[in-house]
Design a protein around this motif. Sequence first.
Motif, PDB file in Angstrom:
ATOM      1  N   GLY A 155       0.808  -1.204   0.000  1.00 29.84           N
ATOM      2  CA  GLY A 155       0.000   0.000   0.000  1.00 29.84           C
ATOM      3  C   GLY A 155       0.847   1.263   0.000  1.00 29.84           C
ATOM      4  N   ARG A 156       1.959   1.235   0.712  1.00 28.62           N
ATOM      5  CA  ARG A 156       2.849   2.397   0.743  1.00 28.62           C
ATOM      6  C   ARG A 156       3.446   2.662  -0.629  1.00 28.62           C
ATOM      7  N   VAL A 157       3.798   1.604  -1.351  1.00 27.30           N
ATOM      8  CA  VAL A 157       4.371   1.770  -2.683  1.00 27.30           C
ATOM      9  C   VAL A 157       3.366   2.424  -3.628  1.00 27.30           C
ATOM     10  N   LEU A 158       2.133   1.903  -3.639  1.00 26.64           N
ATOM     11  CA  LEU A 158       1.122   2.459  -4.542  1.00 26.64           C
ATOM     12  C   LEU A 158       0.759   3.885  -4.146  1.00 26.64           C
ATOM     13  N   ALA A 236      -4.648   4.036 -11.487  1.00 24.17           N
ATOM     14  CA  ALA A 236      -5.420   3.008 -10.786  1.00 24.17           C
ATOM     15  C   ALA A 236      -5.841   1.893 -11.732  1.00 24.17           C
ATOM     16  N   VAL A 237      -6.286   2.258 -12.943  1.00 27.74           N
ATOM     17  CA  VAL A 237      -6.675   1.241 -13.921  1.00 27.74           C
ATOM     18  C   VAL A 237      -5.462   0.409 -14.328  1.00 27.74           C
ATOM     19  N   GLY A 238      -4.307   1.054 -14.484  1.00 26.71           N
ATOM     20  CA  GLY A 238      -3.087   0.313 -14.807  1.00 26.71           C
ATOM     21  C   GLY A 238      -2.708  -0.671 -13.718  1.00 26.71           C
ATOM     22  N   SER A 239      -2.902  -0.283 -12.453  1.00 23.13           N
ATOM     23  CA  SER A 239      -2.607  -1.190 -11.346  1.00 23.13           C
ATOM     24  C   SER A 239      -3.578  -2.363 -11.307  1.00 23.13           C
ATOM     25  N   LEU A 240      -4.818  -2.130 -11.702  1.00 21.20           N
ATOM     26  CA  LEU A 240      -5.813  -3.204 -11.718  1.00 21.20           C
ATOM     27  C   LEU A 240      -5.570  -4.182 -12.867  1.00 21.20           C
ATOM     28  N   LEU A 241      -5.254  -3.652 -14.054  1.00 21.54           N
ATOM     29  CA  LEU A 241      -5.102  -4.504 -15.237  1.00 21.54           C
ATOM     30  C   LEU A 241      -3.676  -5.033 -15.412  1.00 21.54           C
ATOM     31  N   ARG A 242      -2.678  -4.268 -14.947  1.00 26.15           N
ATOM     32  CA  ARG A 242      -1.267  -4.659 -15.064  1.00 26.15           C
ATOM     33  C   ARG A 242      -0.849  -4.901 -16.516  1.00 26.15           C
ATOM     34  N   ALA A 314     -12.567   5.742  -5.792  1.00 27.95           N
ATOM     35  CA  ALA A 314     -13.083   4.368  -5.775  1.00 27.95           C
ATOM     36  C   ALA A 314     -12.149   3.430  -6.539  1.00 27.95           C
ATOM     37  N   ALA A 315     -11.640   3.885  -7.688  1.00 25.43           N
ATOM     38  CA  ALA A 315     -10.719   3.049  -8.460  1.00 25.43           C
ATOM     39  C   ALA A 315      -9.419   2.809  -7.701  1.00 25.43           C
ATOM     40  N   ALA A 319      -7.721  -0.661  -6.477  1.00 32.85           N
ATOM     41  CA  ALA A 319      -6.331  -1.006  -6.804  1.00 32.85           C
ATOM     42  C   ALA A 319      -5.563  -1.403  -5.550  1.00 32.85           C
ATOM     43  N   PHE A 320      -5.777  -0.691  -4.433  1.00 26.23           N
ATOM     44  CA  PHE A 320      -5.118  -1.049  -3.173  1.00 26.23           C
ATOM     45  C   PHE A 320      -5.545  -2.441  -2.727  1.00 26.23           C
TER      46      PHE A 320
END
Length: 328
Positions: A155-158, A236-242, A314-315, A319-320
């Motif tokens: 969480g700290r990184v994101l 956030a979308v990039g973190s979700l989809l990778r 929300a996104a 992602a978190f």
Amino acid sequence: MSTPYQQQGTAPTDGPGGPVPPAWQGHAPAPHQGPAGQPPAPQFAAGGPGGYASPIPVRGTHFFHALASEWTKIRTVRSTMWTLGIMFLIVVGVGALTAAGLGSSEQAQTPLLAGGFFGLMLGQICIITLGVLVVTSEFGTGMIRTTMTACPSRGRVLAAKATVFFLLSFIMTTVATGLTALIQSSMLGGREPSEFAALPKGSVVDGVVIATGSEWLGATVGAGLYVALLGLLSLAVGSLLRHSAGAITTMLGVVLLPLLLALFMQTESLKTVQEKLIEYSPLNGLASLYRMPMGGGDGTGWDLLWILAGVTAAALAGAFAMLHQRDV
């Protein structure tokens, strides 16, 4: 000729001068000697669970260490400077060309500072792309494992990535929009109201057109905040989809698709849906900050900016949550 004790591996007990003590009895091992004239190598005291105490002081890490790490990453990658530089040139360049075109026409079809919207409409694509790449580039190369090893708190990184990117994109976009607004004001300000097709309330002072304080705020800080939030949503979308291509395509669809769908809804039965798609489309929110809402009316765009902030929050929460549940 070898002696018996050399053959058998035992030390002699007598010699010409008397008993000979074994070499390994009564003698401590000599410390490791350095080169000639140098002191012996330091001997570290045993300690800790592993039997070794490092002479390097160990300090606890905190959020500002993660911020420093992410700032080093984002400023040392050449693609960041190229992306932000292209965004800056597009916003200022297209804004200047728009101001020149409006200045040469007999009647301007937009409010005084609205010409900056056309450059920012294109420049926001650079911020969206950069927001995705801030996260997906590390997942694509596998460097995210190194990052998570150095800072196990995911969480700290994101949070550090989001903070550094948001501040950088907001500052750069606001500087670009501020310079564009100055160009618009210098080239179009001071003209008579009859030379403008549409003017916000309070834009005419002493018979000439000026930009009000609310117009300046919306065309600079408001527009910069809006685009920075779009970039943060992209992160956030990039973190979700990778996945870089998938996340960029998704964000372009979010920005462009509502307005494109509304253009094809010409039947009366879909009139309400068409109006809502136009009203809540991201492009309309940005245009409203420049005092030219696509659906008409006197919207200023701030209400749509807060809606975008809620969607982005929300996104980021999603992602978190997903970052803690999935492996890297």
